[in-house]
Design a protein around this motif. Structure first.
Motif, PDB file in Angstrom:
ATOM      1  N   ASP A 209       0.835  -1.202   0.000  1.00 13.31           N
ATOM      2  CA  ASP A 209       0.000   0.000   0.000  1.00 13.31           C
ATOM      3  C   ASP A 209       0.877   1.262   0.000  1.00 13.31           C
ATOM      4  OD1 ASP A 209      -2.700   1.189   0.271  1.00 13.31           O
ATOM      5  OD2 ASP A 209      -1.830   1.989   2.133  1.00 13.31           O
ATOM      6  N   GLU A 210       1.901   1.267   0.831  1.00 12.64           N
ATOM      7  CA  GLU A 210       2.791   2.436   0.894  1.00 12.64           C
ATOM      8  C   GLU A 210       3.523   2.641  -0.433  1.00 12.64           C
ATOM      9  OE1 GLU A 210       5.283   2.612   4.419  1.00 12.64           O
ATOM     10  OE2 GLU A 210       3.570   2.124   5.698  1.00 12.64           O
ATOM     11  N   ILE A 211       3.984   1.539  -1.019  1.00 17.73           N
ATOM     12  CA  ILE A 211       4.703   1.661  -2.306  1.00 17.73           C
ATOM     13  C   ILE A 211       3.761   2.232  -3.365  1.00 17.73           C
ATOM     14  CG2 ILE A 211       5.862   0.403  -4.168  1.00 17.73           C
ATOM     15  CD1 ILE A 211       6.700  -1.700  -1.992  1.00 17.73           C
ATOM     16  N   THR A 212       2.550   1.689  -3.395  1.00 14.36           N
ATOM     17  CA  THR A 212       1.592   2.100  -4.430  1.00 14.36           C
ATOM     18  C   THR A 212       1.174   3.554  -4.255  1.00 14.36           C
ATOM     19  OG1 THR A 212       0.800  -0.162  -4.309  1.00 14.36           O
ATOM     20  CG2 THR A 212      -0.564   1.362  -5.531  1.00 14.36           C
ATOM     21  N   LYS A 213       0.868   3.906  -2.987  1.00 14.63           N
ATOM     22  CA  LYS A 213       0.299   5.243  -2.738  1.00 14.63           C
ATOM     23  C   LYS A 213       1.372   6.327  -2.675  1.00 14.63           C
ATOM     24  CE  LYS A 213      -3.923   3.792  -2.377  1.00 14.63           C
ATOM     25  NZ  LYS A 213      -3.934   2.529  -1.704  1.00 14.63           N
ATOM     26  N   GLN A 214       2.521   5.999  -2.110  1.00 16.19           N
ATOM     27  CA  GLN A 214       3.494   7.059  -1.840  1.00 16.19           C
ATOM     28  C   GLN A 214       4.573   7.197  -2.920  1.00 16.19           C
ATOM     29  OE1 GLN A 214       4.942   6.805   2.223  1.00 16.19           O
ATOM     30  NE2 GLN A 214       2.944   6.166   2.973  1.00 16.19           N
ATOM     31  N   ILE A 215       4.859   6.098  -3.608  1.00 19.64           N
ATOM     32  CA  ILE A 215       5.945   6.168  -4.616  1.00 19.64           C
ATOM     33  C   ILE A 215       5.377   5.977  -6.028  1.00 19.64           C
ATOM     34  CG2 ILE A 215       8.265   5.339  -5.188  1.00 19.64           C
ATOM     35  CD1 ILE A 215       8.086   3.671  -2.511  1.00 19.64           C
ATOM     36  N   GLY A 216       4.465   5.031  -6.149  1.00 22.21           N
ATOM     37  CA  GLY A 216       3.973   4.624  -7.477  1.00 22.21           C
ATOM     38  C   GLY A 216       4.818   3.461  -7.953  1.00 22.21           C
ATOM     39  N   ALA A 217       4.206   2.294  -8.070  1.00 19.71           N
ATOM     40  CA  ALA A 217       4.972   1.090  -8.440  1.00 19.71           C
ATOM     41  C   ALA A 217       5.733   1.301  -9.749  1.00 19.71           C
ATOM     42  CB  ALA A 217       4.019  -0.099  -8.571  1.00 19.71           C
ATOM     43  N   GLN A 218       5.164   2.118 -10.639  1.00 16.73           N
ATOM     44  CA  GLN A 218       5.794   2.310 -11.953  1.00 16.73           C
ATOM     45  C   GLN A 218       7.096   3.109 -11.866  1.00 16.73           C
ATOM     46  OE1 GLN A 218       3.074   3.697 -10.762  1.00 16.73           O
ATOM     47  NE2 GLN A 218       2.918   5.845 -11.341  1.00 16.73           N
ATOM     48  N   ASN A 219       7.369   3.673 -10.688  1.00 12.34           N
ATOM     49  CA  ASN A 219       8.623   4.432 -10.511  1.00 12.34           C
ATOM     50  C   ASN A 219       9.714   3.623  -9.807  1.00 12.34           C
ATOM     51  OD1 ASN A 219       7.568   6.854 -11.611  1.00 12.34           O
ATOM     52  ND2 ASN A 219       6.375   7.111  -9.732  1.00 12.34           N
ATOM     53  N   VAL A 220       9.361   2.408  -9.391  1.00 14.45           N
ATOM     54  CA  VAL A 220      10.297   1.652  -8.556  1.00 14.45           C
ATOM     55  C   VAL A 220      11.202   0.776  -9.423  1.00 14.45           C
ATOM     56  CG1 VAL A 220      10.520  -0.023  -6.676  1.00 14.45           C
ATOM     57  CG2 VAL A 220       8.659   1.656  -6.632  1.00 14.45           C
ATOM     58  N   ALA A 221      12.508   0.981  -9.284  1.00 10.41           N
ATOM     59  CA  ALA A 221      13.498   0.165 -10.002  1.00 10.41           C
ATOM     60  C   ALA A 221      13.717  -1.155  -9.273  1.00 10.41           C
ATOM     61  CB  ALA A 221      14.818   0.925 -10.109  1.00 10.41           C
ATOM     62  N   ALA A 222      13.874  -1.075  -7.941  1.00 16.82           N
ATOM     63  CA  ALA A 222      14.260  -2.283  -7.194  1.00 16.82           C
ATOM     64  C   ALA A 222      13.619  -2.310  -5.818  1.00 16.82           C
ATOM     65  CB  ALA A 222      15.779  -2.336  -7.042  1.00 16.82           C
ATOM     66  N   ILE A 223      13.290  -3.505  -5.369  1.00 19.31           N
ATOM     67  CA  ILE A 223      12.952  -3.761  -3.972  1.00 19.31           C
ATOM     68  C   ILE A 223      14.081  -4.630  -3.439  1.00 19.31           C
ATOM     69  CG2 ILE A 223      11.358  -4.926  -2.410  1.00 19.31           C
ATOM     70  CD1 ILE A 223       9.083  -4.297  -4.331  1.00 19.31           C
ATOM     71  N   ILE A 224      14.718  -4.159  -2.358  1.00 14.45           N
ATOM     72  CA  ILE A 224      15.883  -4.896  -1.828  1.00 14.45           C
ATOM     73  C   ILE A 224      15.567  -5.373  -0.416  1.00 14.45           C
ATOM     74  CG2 ILE A 224      18.357  -4.804  -1.326  1.00 14.45           C
ATOM     75  CD1 ILE A 224      18.581  -2.388  -3.125  1.00 14.45           C
ATOM     76  N   ILE A 225      15.722  -6.672  -0.191  1.00 14.12           N
ATOM     77  CA  ILE A 225      15.451  -7.199   1.151  1.00 14.12           C
ATOM     78  C   ILE A 225      16.422  -8.319   1.506  1.00 14.12           C
ATOM     79  CG2 ILE A 225      13.676  -8.845   0.336  1.00 14.12           C
ATOM     80  CD1 ILE A 225      12.206  -8.020   3.093  1.00 14.12           C
ATOM     81  N   GLU A 226      16.770  -8.382   2.792  1.00 11.14           N
ATOM     82  CA  GLU A 226      17.540  -9.513   3.305  1.00 11.14           C
ATOM     83  C   GLU A 226      16.528 -10.610   3.665  1.00 11.14           C
ATOM     84  OE1 GLU A 226      20.280  -7.751   6.580  1.00 11.14           O
ATOM     85  OE2 GLU A 226      18.811  -6.247   6.012  1.00 11.14           O
ATOM     86  N   PRO A 227      16.648 -11.808   3.099  1.00 11.34           N
ATOM     87  CA  PRO A 227      15.681 -12.873   3.417  1.00 11.34           C
ATOM     88  C   PRO A 227      15.683 -13.245   4.906  1.00 11.34           C
ATOM     89  CG  PRO A 227      16.855 -13.385   1.416  1.00 11.34           C
ATOM     90  CD  PRO A 227      17.543 -12.192   2.007  1.00 11.34           C
ATOM     91  N   VAL A 228      16.813 -13.110   5.591  1.00  9.42           N
ATOM     92  CA  VAL A 228      16.832 -13.044   7.054  1.00  9.42           C
ATOM     93  C   VAL A 228      17.571 -11.742   7.360  1.00  9.42           C
ATOM     94  CG1 VAL A 228      17.591 -14.085   9.215  1.00  9.42           C
ATOM     95  CG2 VAL A 228      16.911 -15.561   7.318  1.00  9.42           C
ATOM     96  N   LEU A 229      16.916 -10.819   8.044  1.00  8.35           N
ATOM     97  CA  LEU A 229      17.554  -9.516   8.281  1.00  8.35           C
ATOM     98  C   LEU A 229      18.657  -9.693   9.317  1.00  8.35           C
ATOM     99  CD1 LEU A 229      14.444  -8.943   7.395  1.00  8.35           C
ATOM    100  CD2 LEU A 229      15.051  -6.606   7.953  1.00  8.35           C
ATOM    101  N   GLY A 230      19.872  -9.289   8.959  1.00 11.85           N
ATOM    102  CA  GLY A 230      21.041  -9.562   9.790  1.00 11.85           C
ATOM    103  C   GLY A 230      21.260  -8.565  10.903  1.00 11.85           C
ATOM    104  N   GLU A 231      21.878  -7.439  10.573  1.00 11.65           N
ATOM    105  CA  GLU A 231      22.230  -6.465  11.616  1.00 11.65           C
ATOM    106  C   GLU A 231      20.984  -5.990  12.363  1.00 11.65           C
ATOM    107  OE1 GLU A 231      25.630  -5.815  12.138  1.00 11.65           O
ATOM    108  OE2 GLU A 231      25.665  -7.450  10.700  1.00 11.65           O
ATOM    109  N   GLY A 232      19.844  -5.992  11.693  1.00 19.84           N
ATOM    110  CA  GLY A 232      18.586  -5.545  12.316  1.00 19.84           C
ATOM    111  C   GLY A 232      18.099  -6.459  13.423  1.00 19.84           C
ATOM    112  N   GLY A 233      18.702  -7.653  13.547  1.00 22.97           N
ATOM    113  CA  GLY A 233      18.320  -8.518  14.672  1.00 22.97           C
ATOM    114  C   GLY A 233      17.930  -9.938  14.297  1.00 22.97           C
ATOM    115  N   PHE A 234      18.480 -10.447  13.194  1.00 24.89           N
ATOM    116  CA  PHE A 234      18.171 -11.820  12.773  1.00 24.89           C
ATOM    117  C   PHE A 234      16.662 -12.029  12.718  1.00 24.89           C
ATOM    118  CE2 PHE A 234      22.379 -14.268  13.580  1.00 24.89           C
ATOM    119  CZ  PHE A 234      23.064 -13.256  12.980  1.00 24.89           C
ATOM    120  N   ILE A 235      16.017 -11.120  12.010  1.00 29.67           N
ATOM    121  CA  ILE A 235      14.564 -11.171  11.871  1.00 29.67           C
ATOM    122  C   ILE A 235      14.233 -12.003  10.630  1.00 29.67           C
ATOM    123  CG2 ILE A 235      12.484  -9.803  11.464  1.00 29.67           C
ATOM    124  CD1 ILE A 235      14.206  -7.395  12.695  1.00 29.67           C
ATOM    125  N   GLU A 236      13.484 -13.072  10.856  1.00 26.28           N
ATOM    126  CA  GLU A 236      12.991 -13.856   9.717  1.00 26.28           C
ATOM    127  C   GLU A 236      11.631 -13.289   9.367  1.00 26.28           C
ATOM    128  OE1 GLU A 236      13.569 -18.334  10.397  1.00 26.28           O
ATOM    129  OE2 GLU A 236      13.565 -17.445  12.379  1.00 26.28           O
TER     130      GLU A 236
END
Ligand SMILES: Cc1ncc(COP(=O)(O)O)c(C=O)c1O
Length: 446
Positions: A209-236
């Motif tokens: 919802d945030e991507i669609t409303k605030q950025i516009g999906a058509q403007n997004v080049a990349a979505i980058i995510i850690e499949p297990v977030l590391g430094e943030g706290g080993f969040i799966e």
């Protein structure tokens, strides 16, 4: 492997006198901004042990931050890198190419998820790989926006600071940051307001919802995510979150980038953590575990995306250094020969079993709020007993107590309240158990 006995040995206070002397020289000569987990200076390392300059032998639950998965002196890494050193140290791949670089890219194409045509480009550090993934995605999509997530970490260069969530210590005072970076929620099950069982569906809906409303999906080049977030706290990210975000990316022509710099190369008991939910990323960034301790990183992905950048647009003097490439081929050989995915899964079994027992012994779980992670990427989140209030002080105290007994552990997390365990995958089970005994005793010091 170097012939260090695989036994803990504490001969002096930790740090010992020689380390203390070196630390004084370090303080005088090295910039203060370069942090220090434990001021013990290494003499040699291998298997599950780091031997310091005072002769102490520490059990390694850190792997130099998830790097030395095959150990810090793996036989095949040392053999191949030494042979390469004797032949030549550098030519610059863009000037006079060599086979090792090509072979690493071939191996990456085989090992990363998906059976589509793939290509790679090699660099030196994780941050450099992430920067290049953004360049490639922008060149391919001809769009500019990049979407990242709460609690994400992607590095310390200007663009990757912008991609990283946490201010202190990574960003404070270092702006202005790169533009066109947008942050959206991630499914952090333990802290999701309506409960972990709802986190996957609700967080993905919010993010989209945030991507669609605030950025516009058509403007997004990349979505980058850690499949297990590391430094943030080993969040799966809670189940369902990653597939939904990947689907949204695909439907909207957005390049989906899995940052597997910390979670990749057998660390979570799979070659790559995104395999657990059957995700096939368009691009994948790797570093750390890839080369047994030598500096190497890569962007690997769909051939048509990787080829979008014009000739000369990617590269760097040292990217894909021949010695580092030889190290990577040695590390990959070791991972296959020793079945390090199987070893990582066994480490998870042992660690989660023991951590669960420790928690059961504490009234209401005590300070252990959550036990999580996969393979040899395991963490405990520490809270004030009976609440979910982060307890960074207890986390620091536990780490300190472990260090004093010769167990090297690391902390992480947005709230500084996560104790993380990243042992080399080749660690002996006796050392693993002994390390966990030390941790258990450390709880008594709180
Ligand atoms: C997921 C992730 N991305 C990027 C980086 C940055 O890698 P480097 O420190 O090699 O630049 C890290 C380092 O911890 C990481 O964990």
């Amino acid at each position: 492997m170097s012939d260090i006995p695989q036994e803990r040995r504490v001969l002096t206070a930790i740090p010992g006198p020689k380390s203390v002397e070196l630390q004084a020289r370090r303080t005088a000569a090295v910039a203060a901004g370069v942090g220090s987990t434990l001021p013990v200076f290494a003499a040699r390392a291998g298997g599950g042990i780091i031997e310091d300059v005072d002769g102490n032998r520490l059990i390694d639950f850190g792997s130099g931050i998830a790097v030395t998965s095959v150990g810090a002196s793996a036989e095949a890494v040392v053999r191949r890198a030494s042979a390469q050193l004797a032949d030549f140290t550098h030519t610059c791949f863009m000037v006079t190419p060599y086979e090792g670089y090509v072979e690493v890219c071939e191996r990456l194409a085989e090992l990363t998820p998906g059976d589509h045509a793939k290509k790679s480009a090699l660099f030196n550090s994780g941050a450099e790989a992430v920067e290049n993934a953004v360049k490639i995605a922008r060149a391919y999509t001809k769009r500019t926006a990049v979407v990242v997530f709460d609690h994400g970490y992607h590095g310390r260069t200007n663009l990757t600071m912008a991609l990283t969530a946490k201010n202190m210590p990574y960003k404070q005072g270092f702006g202005p940051f790169a533009p066109e970076v947008y942050r959206v929620p991630v499914a952090y099950g333990y802290r999701w307001p309506t409960g972990a069982e709802n986190a996957g569906a609700e967080a993905s809906a919010q993010a989209i919802d945030e991507i669609t409303k605030q950025i516009g999906a058509q403007n997004v080049a990349a979505i980058i995510i850690e499949p297990v977030l590391g430094e943030g706290g080993f969040i799966e990210p809670a189940k369902g979150f990653l597939p939904e975000i990947a689907r949204f990316a695909k439907d909207n022509g957005i390049v989906f980038v899995a940052d597997e710099i910390q979670s990749g190369f057998c660390r979570t008991g799979q070659w790559f953590a995104c395999e657990d939910e059957g995700i096939v990323p368009d691009l994948i960034t790797t570093a750390k575990g890839i080369a047994g301790g030598l500096p190497l990183s890569a962007v690997t992905g769909r051939a048509e995306i990787m080829d979008a950048a014009h000739s000369g647009g990617l590269g760097g003097t040292y990217g894909g250094n021949p010695v580092a490439c030889a190290g990577a081929l040695g590390a990959i050989e070791t991972m296959i020969e020793l079945d390090l995915n199987g070893k990582a899964r066994r480490i998870e079994e042992v660690m989660k079993g023991r951590l669960g027992e420790m928690r059961a012994k504490l009234p209401n779980g005590g300070v252990i709020g959550d036990i999580r992670g996969r393979g040899a990427m395991i963490a405990i989140e520490l809270v004030k007993s009976g609440t979910k209030e982060p307890d960074a002080a207890a986390t620091a105290a536990l780490a300190k107590a472990c260090h004093a007994e010769g167990l090297l552990v690391l902390t992480c997390g947005t709230y500084g309240n996560v104790l993380r365990f990243l042992p080399p995958l080749v660690i002996g089970e006796d050392l693993l158990d002994e390390g966990l005994d030390i941790l258990e005793q450390a709880f008594a010091t709180l």
